[in-house]
Design an enzyme around this catalytic site. Structure first.
Site, mmCIF file in Angstrom:
data_model
loop_
_atom_site.group_PDB
_atom_site.id
_atom_site.type_symbol
_atom_site.label_atom_id
_atom_site.label_comp_id
_atom_site.label_asym_id
_atom_site.label_seq_id
_atom_site.Cartn_x
_atom_site.Cartn_y
_atom_site.Cartn_z
ATOM 1 N N GLY A 35 3.878 53.488 -102.550
ATOM 2 C CA GLY A 35 4.559 53.768 -103.967
ATOM 3 C C GLY A 35 6.696 53.488 -104.134
ATOM 4 N N HIS A 65 12.541 64.043 -103.034
ATOM 5 C CA HIS A 65 12.074 64.956 -104.077
ATOM 6 C C HIS A 65 11.377 66.378 -104.168
ATOM 7 C CE1 HIS A 65 10.732 60.675 -106.308
ATOM 8 N NE2 HIS A 65 10.650 60.531 -105.283
ATOM 9 N N CYS A 113 22.838 54.409 -103.697
ATOM 10 C CA CYS A 113 24.541 54.385 -103.369
ATOM 11 C C CYS A 113 25.230 53.827 -104.523
ATOM 12 C CB CYS A 113 24.741 52.703 -102.495
ATOM 13 S SG CYS A 113 23.924 53.089 -100.565
ATOM 14 N N HIS A 137 16.582 54.323 -100.395
ATOM 15 C CA HIS A 137 17.426 54.500 -100.114
ATOM 16 C C HIS A 137 16.584 56.009 -100.016
ATOM 17 C CE1 HIS A 137 21.700 55.899 -100.132
ATOM 18 N NE2 HIS A 137 20.518 56.738 -99.538
ATOM 19 N N HIS A 153 14.921 59.222 -99.843
ATOM 20 C CA HIS A 153 15.448 60.352 -100.409
ATOM 21 C C HIS A 153 14.357 61.395 -100.924
ATOM 22 C CE1 HIS A 153 13.258 57.221 -102.696
ATOM 23 N NE2 HIS A 153 12.912 58.009 -104.065
ATOM 24 N N HIS A 199 23.442 55.201 -95.921
ATOM 25 C CA HIS A 199 22.351 54.122 -96.360
ATOM 26 C C HIS A 199 21.081 53.820 -95.739
ATOM 27 C CE1 HIS A 199 20.062 51.297 -99.223
ATOM 28 N NE2 HIS A 199 19.713 50.824 -97.923
ATOM 29 N N ASN A 210 8.364 58.918 -100.103
ATOM 30 C CA ASN A 210 7.643 57.885 -100.120
ATOM 31 C C ASN A 210 8.178 57.073 -98.630
ATOM 32 O OD1 ASN A 210 5.494 58.918 -102.154
ATOM 33 N ND2 ASN A 210 7.291 58.507 -103.371
HETATM 34 P P1 AMP Z 1 10.499 56.899 -105.704
HETATM 35 O O1 AMP Z 1 9.319 56.534 -106.024
HETATM 36 O O2 AMP Z 1 10.017 57.664 -104.476
HETATM 37 O O3 AMP Z 1 11.220 55.238 -104.622
HETATM 38 O O4 AMP Z 1 11.586 57.925 -105.991
HETATM 39 C C1 AMP Z 1 12.587 57.200 -107.031
HETATM 40 C C2 AMP Z 1 12.783 58.010 -107.757
HETATM 41 O O5 AMP Z 1 14.041 57.476 -107.826
HETATM 42 C C3 AMP Z 1 12.192 58.071 -109.149
HETATM 43 O O6 AMP Z 1 11.384 59.049 -109.606
HETATM 44 C C4 AMP Z 1 13.140 57.258 -110.170
HETATM 45 O O7 AMP Z 1 12.538 58.235 -111.379
HETATM 46 C C5 AMP Z 1 14.558 57.566 -109.209
HETATM 47 N N1 AMP Z 1 15.204 56.906 -110.200
HETATM 48 C C6 AMP Z 1 15.619 55.354 -109.803
HETATM 49 N N2 AMP Z 1 16.578 55.559 -110.685
HETATM 50 C C7 AMP Z 1 17.189 56.918 -110.912
HETATM 51 C C8 AMP Z 1 18.627 57.634 -111.430
HETATM 52 N N3 AMP Z 1 19.639 56.040 -112.076
HETATM 53 N N4 AMP Z 1 19.044 59.130 -111.219
HETATM 54 C C9 AMP Z 1 18.431 59.332 -110.788
HETATM 55 N N5 AMP Z 1 16.343 58.887 -110.542
HETATM 56 C C10 AMP Z 1 16.375 57.982 -110.660
#
Ligand code: AMP
Length: 115
Positions: free
Chosen positions: A93, A102, A7, A98, A100, A46, A87
């Site tokens: 993990g 990948h 956010c 929030h 997302h 969110h 995830n």
């Molecule tokens: P997940 O494990 O699916 O929740 O992935 C969260 C992802 O967010 C991880 O790959 C982190 O490297 C990435 N992440 C966390 N903080 C940031 C940030 N400030 N900017 C960019 N990516 C982030």
């Protein structure tokens, strides 16, 4: 949502390398990339995780996949291929609560999805 890093990125309170943005979603480079190209596509609304998506919010998922295809084409890795991972919850993990998606690309990814 207070204290949500994504956010804060959406609100430009935390910097990120934005690769795409519209009124519904933002996409930015993962700060800790797991592949040469590692982009996160995030709804601006969110929602914690897939499991929490309400029926009326499902259209955002279709929109996110449209954006994923656009990014893949615009960045030139569409034809070579890519992986999309989301995830959901503790056993997956999921670190950032929030929703997302990948996008991983830029090399031949290993056959294992589960490490
Ligand atoms: P997940 O494990 O699916 O929740 O992935 C969260 C992802 O967010 C991880 O790959 C982190 O490297 C990435 N992440 C966390 N903080 C940031 C940030 N400030 N900017 C960019 N990516 C982030």
């Amino acid at each position: 949502m207070e204290n949500c890093i994504f956010c804060k990125i959406i609100n430009k309170e935390v910097p990120s390398t934005i690769v795409y943005e519209d009124e519904k979603v933002i996409a930015f480079n993962d700060v800790n990339p797991a592949a040469p190209i590692h982009i996160l596509v995030v709804p601006k609304k969110h929602v914690e995780k897939v499991l929490d998506l309400k029926d009326e919010e499902m259209e955002i998922v279709a929109h996110i996949y449209k954006v994923i295809n656009k990014i893949a084409k615009d960045q030139g890795f569409a034809e070579k291929g890519f992986r999309v991972i989301t995830n959901c919850g503790k056993d997956s993990g999921q670190e950032v609560m929030h929703l997302h998606f990948h996008i991983l690309a830029g090399k031949t990814l290993g056959p294992k999805i589960v490490g």
